[in-house]
Scaffold this active site. Structure first.
Site, PDB file in Angstrom:
ATOM      1  N   HIS A 100      52.104  37.162 107.213  1.00 21.39           N
ATOM      2  CA  HIS A 100      51.520  35.837 107.455  1.00 21.39           C
ATOM      3  C   HIS A 100      50.862  35.819 108.820  1.00 21.39           C
ATOM      4  CE1 HIS A 100      55.420  35.472 109.422  1.00 21.39           C
ATOM      5  NE2 HIS A 100      55.115  34.298 109.938  1.00 21.39           N
ATOM      6  N   HIS A 145      51.135  34.223 111.710  1.00 23.49           N
ATOM      7  CA  HIS A 145      51.718  33.922 113.028  1.00 23.49           C
ATOM      8  C   HIS A 145      51.559  35.101 113.986  1.00 23.49           C
ATOM      9  CE1 HIS A 145      54.469  30.431 111.489  1.00 23.49           C
ATOM     10  NE2 HIS A 145      53.258  30.025 111.823  1.00 23.49           N
ATOM     11  N   ASP A 195      53.323  36.448 116.292  1.00 23.55           N
ATOM     12  CA  ASP A 195      54.361  37.460 116.488  1.00 23.55           C
ATOM     13  C   ASP A 195      54.363  38.505 115.354  1.00 23.55           C
ATOM     14  OD1 ASP A 195      55.408  35.178 114.961  1.00 23.55           O
ATOM     15  OD2 ASP A 195      57.350  36.186 115.012  1.00 23.55           O
ATOM     16  N   HIS A 196      53.522  38.299 114.324  1.00 19.99           N
ATOM     17  CA  HIS A 196      53.419  39.266 113.217  1.00 19.99           C
ATOM     18  C   HIS A 196      52.084  40.009 113.198  1.00 19.99           C
ATOM     19  CE1 HIS A 196      57.094  37.640 111.233  1.00 19.99           C
ATOM     20  NE2 HIS A 196      56.786  36.668 112.071  1.00 19.99           N
ATOM     21  N   HIS A 217      57.213  28.467 104.927  1.00 17.37           N
ATOM     22  CA  HIS A 217      57.125  28.677 106.386  1.00 17.37           C
ATOM     23  C   HIS A 217      55.655  28.553 106.797  1.00 17.37           C
ATOM     24  CE1 HIS A 217      58.036  30.528 110.283  1.00 17.37           C
ATOM     25  NE2 HIS A 217      57.089  31.419 110.057  1.00 17.37           N
ATOM     26  N   ASP A 272      59.057  36.004 107.263  1.00 15.73           N
ATOM     27  CA  ASP A 272      59.799  34.851 107.779  1.00 15.73           C
ATOM     28  C   ASP A 272      60.184  33.897 106.655  1.00 15.73           C
ATOM     29  OD1 ASP A 272      59.429  35.938 110.264  1.00 15.73           O
ATOM     30  OD2 ASP A 272      58.198  34.306 111.072  1.00 15.73           O
ATOM     31  N   HIS A 292      63.074  38.817 111.687  1.00 16.45           N
ATOM     32  CA  HIS A 292      63.722  38.323 112.917  1.00 16.45           C
ATOM     33  C   HIS A 292      65.233  38.574 112.917  1.00 16.45           C
ATOM     34  CE1 HIS A 292      60.373  36.065 114.787  1.00 16.45           C
ATOM     35  NE2 HIS A 292      59.966  35.876 113.535  1.00 16.45           N
TER      36      HIS A 292
HETATM   37 FE    FE Z   1      57.968  35.227 112.971  1.00 16.88          FE
HETATM   38 ZN    ZN Z   2      56.378  33.128 111.348  1.00 15.83          ZN
END
Ligand code: FE
Ligand code: ZN
Length: 256
Positions: free
Chosen positions: A57, A59, A61-62, A115, A134, A172
């Site tokens: 996805h 975001h 952090d990915h 999410h 996530d 995570h």
């Molecule tokens: Fe994440």
């Molecule tokens: Zn995420």
């Protein structure tokens, strides 16, 4: 039986990414290159050449390392067709029910919105391995940012239908906090109480609690257990729908 090799490595405060490698073909995939330097270091550590990238996805952090890693390795990137946020650098866009082949193995794409609306998960049936991003965490699930609780419940219900021995990689290390919350909504679950002790010990020793298995999640993850009679009675929601029970558990976790 898994024939590919899996190398999970941490980055940031609590993220994991995974390299998937075939010794037969020399191909290597990376799920969610959230930190380019961490991916390149992991590849160097293993002596593997990256051939492809799989994004769950949009975001940061990915995806933050996506373009750096593509440039450094010449790899090709796959990710969601749904554009709930831009993912620059994708070469191939995937949606629910799509499948592709990696090193001779089938990879099935499962859309699990909630999410984010673009979230996709990757399932390798011959390997018995799934990457849930996530969406599904160990004893937890992602916060519902873009979708509705009902959408997230439907997504988790799709994952819950995977074979029970499926090995689950998620993005995570939230496990200890998830377990401490889980016992507050499922206080009579002996397997959960036992697992809380196990994961707290693992984290005190700085060990990862991931991967998990679907059978352990079905037994201890309250977000998959909205249909469980003892949770429903504990919450006083015997007559509610599963999605409503899920929404209540998610709300309590958000406010915990
Ligand atoms: Fe994440
Ligand atoms: Zn995420």
């Amino acid at each position: 039986m898994a024939e590919l090799e899996y190398f999970q490595f941490p980055y940031g405060s609590d993220n994991y990414s995974v390299l998937i490698h075939s010794a037969d073909t020399g191909e290597t995939a990376c799920v969610d290159p959230g930190d380019g330097d961490a991916v390149l270091k992991a590849l160097g550590n293993r002596g593997w050449n990256l051939t492809e990238i799989w994004i769950t996805h949009h975001h940061g952090d990915h995806v933050a390392g996506l373009e750096q890693v593509k440039q450094a390795t010449g790899s090709r990137a796959r990710g969601p067709v749904e554009k709930s946020g831009a993912i620059p650098g994708l070469d191939e866009h995937l949606s629910d029910g799509d499948s592709f082949s990696f090193a001779g193995k089938t990879v099935n794409v499962i859309h699990t919105p909630g999410h984010t609306t673009d979230m996709i998960n990757y399932y390798l049936p011959e390997e018995g391995i799934a990457f849930t991003g996530d969406t599904l965490f160990v004893m937890g699930c992602g916060r519902v940012f873009e979708g509705t609780p009902e959408m997230m419940w439907n997504s988790l219900s799709k994952l819950a239908k995977l074979p029970k021995d499926t090995v689950i990689y998620c993005a995570h290390e939230y496990t200890a906090a998830n377990a401490r919350f889980a016992v507050t909504v499922d206080p009579d679950n002996a397997a959960l109480a036992e697992r809380l002790k196990t994961v707290e010990l693992a984290r005190r020793n700085n060990l990862p609690t991931i991967p998990t298995t679907m059978i352990d999640e079905l037994a201890t993850n309250p977000f998959l257990r909205a249909g469980d009679p003892s949770i429903r009675s504990y919450l006083g929601m015997e007559n509610a729908s599963d999605a409503e029970v899920f929404a209540e558990i998610r709300k309590r976790k958000d406010n915990a």
